[in-house]
Structure formats: C-alpha cells, structure tokens
Scaffold this motif. Structure first.
Motif, PDB file in Angstrom:
ATOM      1  N   LEU A 114       0.942  -1.132   0.078  1.00 44.61           N
ATOM      2  CA  LEU A 114      -0.094  -0.093   0.093  1.00 44.61           C
ATOM      3  C   LEU A 114       0.937   1.384   0.248  1.00 44.61           C
ATOM      4  O   LEU A 114       2.047   1.405   0.842  1.00 44.61           O
ATOM      5  CB  LEU A 114      -0.907  -0.113   1.317  1.00 44.61           C
ATOM      6  N   CYS A 115       0.645   2.299  -1.134  1.00 49.83           N
ATOM      7  CA  CYS A 115       1.268   3.413  -1.076  1.00 49.83           C
ATOM      8  C   CYS A 115       1.320   4.124   0.398  1.00 49.83           C
ATOM      9  O   CYS A 115       0.309   4.419   0.620  1.00 49.83           O
ATOM     10  CB  CYS A 115       0.780   4.349  -2.154  1.00 49.83           C
ATOM     11  N   THR A 116       2.307   4.627   0.916  1.00 49.82           N
ATOM     12  CA  THR A 116       2.414   5.224   2.044  1.00 49.82           C
ATOM     13  C   THR A 116       1.797   6.962   2.055  1.00 49.82           C
ATOM     14  O   THR A 116       1.502   7.481   2.972  1.00 49.82           O
ATOM     15  CB  THR A 116       3.823   5.547   2.656  1.00 49.82           C
ATOM     16  N   ARG A 117       1.443   7.257   0.481  1.00 46.55           N
ATOM     17  CA  ARG A 117       0.924   8.607   0.473  1.00 46.55           C
ATOM     18  C   ARG A 117      -0.553   8.428   0.015  1.00 46.55           C
ATOM     19  O   ARG A 117      -1.280   9.444   0.818  1.00 46.55           O
ATOM     20  CB  ARG A 117       1.639   9.321  -0.532  1.00 46.55           C
ATOM     21  N   CYS A 118      -0.883   7.619  -0.819  1.00 46.35           N
ATOM     22  CA  CYS A 118      -2.309   7.751  -1.180  1.00 46.35           C
ATOM     23  C   CYS A 118      -2.992   6.424  -0.702  1.00 46.35           C
ATOM     24  O   CYS A 118      -4.172   6.465  -1.034  1.00 46.35           O
ATOM     25  CB  CYS A 118      -2.271   7.795  -2.886  1.00 46.35           C
ATOM     26  N   ALA A 119      -2.472   5.457  -0.068  1.00 44.27           N
ATOM     27  CA  ALA A 119      -2.921   4.125   0.539  1.00 44.27           C
ATOM     28  C   ALA A 119      -3.598   3.497  -0.840  1.00 44.27           C
ATOM     29  O   ALA A 119      -4.254   2.253  -0.762  1.00 44.27           O
ATOM     30  CB  ALA A 119      -4.122   4.568   1.347  1.00 44.27           C
ATOM     31  N   ARG A 128      10.447  -0.306  -2.392  1.00 42.76           N
ATOM     32  CA  ARG A 128       9.414   1.041  -2.783  1.00 42.76           C
ATOM     33  C   ARG A 128       8.407   1.139  -1.641  1.00 42.76           C
ATOM     34  O   ARG A 128       7.884   0.109  -1.327  1.00 42.76           O
ATOM     35  CB  ARG A 128       8.816   0.882  -4.013  1.00 42.76           C
ATOM     36  N   ARG A 129       8.115   2.429  -1.310  1.00 39.85           N
ATOM     37  CA  ARG A 129       6.964   2.489  -0.087  1.00 39.85           C
ATOM     38  C   ARG A 129       6.154   3.350  -0.980  1.00 39.85           C
ATOM     39  O   ARG A 129       5.055   3.748  -0.346  1.00 39.85           O
ATOM     40  CB  ARG A 129       7.783   3.202   0.889  1.00 39.85           C
ATOM     41  N   GLU A 130       6.333   3.859  -2.166  1.00 42.61           N
ATOM     42  CA  GLU A 130       5.130   4.660  -2.733  1.00 42.61           C
ATOM     43  C   GLU A 130       4.850   4.240  -4.268  1.00 42.61           C
ATOM     44  O   GLU A 130       5.616   3.830  -4.962  1.00 42.61           O
ATOM     45  CB  GLU A 130       5.581   6.027  -2.794  1.00 42.61           C
ATOM     46  N   CYS A 134       2.868   8.345  -6.904  1.00 39.69           N
ATOM     47  CA  CYS A 134       3.241   9.373  -5.882  1.00 39.69           C
ATOM     48  C   CYS A 134       4.751   9.520  -5.692  1.00 39.69           C
ATOM     49  O   CYS A 134       5.295  10.310  -5.016  1.00 39.69           O
ATOM     50  CB  CYS A 134       2.366   8.650  -4.377  1.00 39.69           C
ATOM     51  N   MET A 135       5.742   8.224  -6.291  1.00 46.14           N
ATOM     52  CA  MET A 135       6.883   8.230  -6.070  1.00 46.14           C
ATOM     53  C   MET A 135       7.530   9.820  -6.691  1.00 46.14           C
ATOM     54  O   MET A 135       7.426  10.220  -7.516  1.00 46.14           O
ATOM     55  CB  MET A 135       7.582   7.332  -6.899  1.00 46.14           C
ATOM     56  N   PRO A 136       8.349  10.500  -5.492  1.00 54.16           N
ATOM     57  CA  PRO A 136       8.928  11.458  -6.108  1.00 54.16           C
ATOM     58  C   PRO A 136      10.088  11.490  -7.019  1.00 54.16           C
ATOM     59  O   PRO A 136      10.464  10.232  -7.274  1.00 54.16           O
ATOM     60  CB  PRO A 136       9.632  12.017  -4.563  1.00 54.16           C
TER      61      PRO A 136
END
Length: 148
Positions: A114-119, A128-130, A134-136
């Motif tokens: 699950l994306c840590t920014r948008c879920a 990867r966490r995003e 959403c990945m910067p």
C-alpha cells in the motif's frame, strides 16, 4: 449440478494441489481450477486461454467484482516486458485471502503493498514505499522551475 461439481472438484484435488501456487478461479466456469503455468487452461472445464485474453479478463473481473476501479492495476510486466500483462489483484488457490499482482505471460508475481502517500495498492517490488504516481522524482532529475 452441485453434486457433479463437488465430485469433479474432488477428482481434481491431486492435480490442483500440485500446482496450487498457479491456480486461479476460471473466468468461464468460476471453479478454482484454472492453471496459469506456461499458458492457461482450466482443469475443470478444459477451456484453454490465451495469456493476453486471460489477463484482460482478470483485469475486467477485478474492476467489476473484486475491489473496484481504483484498486485495479494493469501495466507492462516488470519481469518479461509483456504489454499490459501485469495485473492485480489476482487471488491464487494457495492464498485466496492474499491478493497479488501477476503476469499471465511469464508467471511472475509480486506481493501487494500500500502506498504510504495515497494508500492505493501497487506491486511490492524492491523496497519502494510509494506507488508510481506518488513516487517523488529522482534527485538526479532537475525539477523544472516556474517563471524566468
């Protein structure tokens, strides 16, 4: 009809158990007997599926029935590069409660993160966490300036 299905599925238990990590629910007969391994075929109804058509059918099913449009994912496979063949969520017989992302071309699978920014869910490949949305941007890529 129910007795026939039960008897037939009992007859297939051994075959299915051997490849449980590659068994999904068949889009034609709805039985957990479609073997996705070097192509796809259903052990129950004997339907043979083209990998691209099977992936498209699973993507459509996920959009309509499983989690809704914003949960589904379809992209090129990160392993074999097959176009629009990497989809999710896909549920396998060996873990019906754990959605995965899968390529029906090369059988590459990835766990769900699950994306840590948008879920939103995305394939958990690497650390990867995003999600891709959403990945910067990479620090090596200059950020465009606005104005002179």
């Amino acid at each position: 009809m129910g007795k026939f299905v039960t008897t037939r599925m009992n007859d297939l238990k051994g075959e299915i158990a051997e490849v449980a990590d590659h068994i999904v629910q068949c889009p034609d007969c709805d039985q957990w007997a479609a073997i996705v391994l070097h192509g796809s075929r259903c052990a129950f109804c004997h339907q043979v599926h083209d990998p691209a058509a099977f992936a498209a059918s699973w993507y459509q099913r996920a959009r309509e029935e499983i989690q809704g449009e914003d949960w589904t994912y379809q992209n090129d496979c990160p392993d074999c590069g097959a176009e629009r063949a990497f989809i999710g969520p896909v549920f396998f017989e060996s873990a019906r409660d754990q959605p995965r992302f899968a390529c029906f071309h090369c059988q590459f699978t990835a766990a769900t993160a699950l994306c840590t920014r948008c879920a939103r869910p995305f394939p958990a490949i690497g650390s990867r966490r995003e999600c891709g949305t959403c990945m910067p941007p990479s620090p090596a890529v200059p950020t465009p300036r606005s104005g002179p």
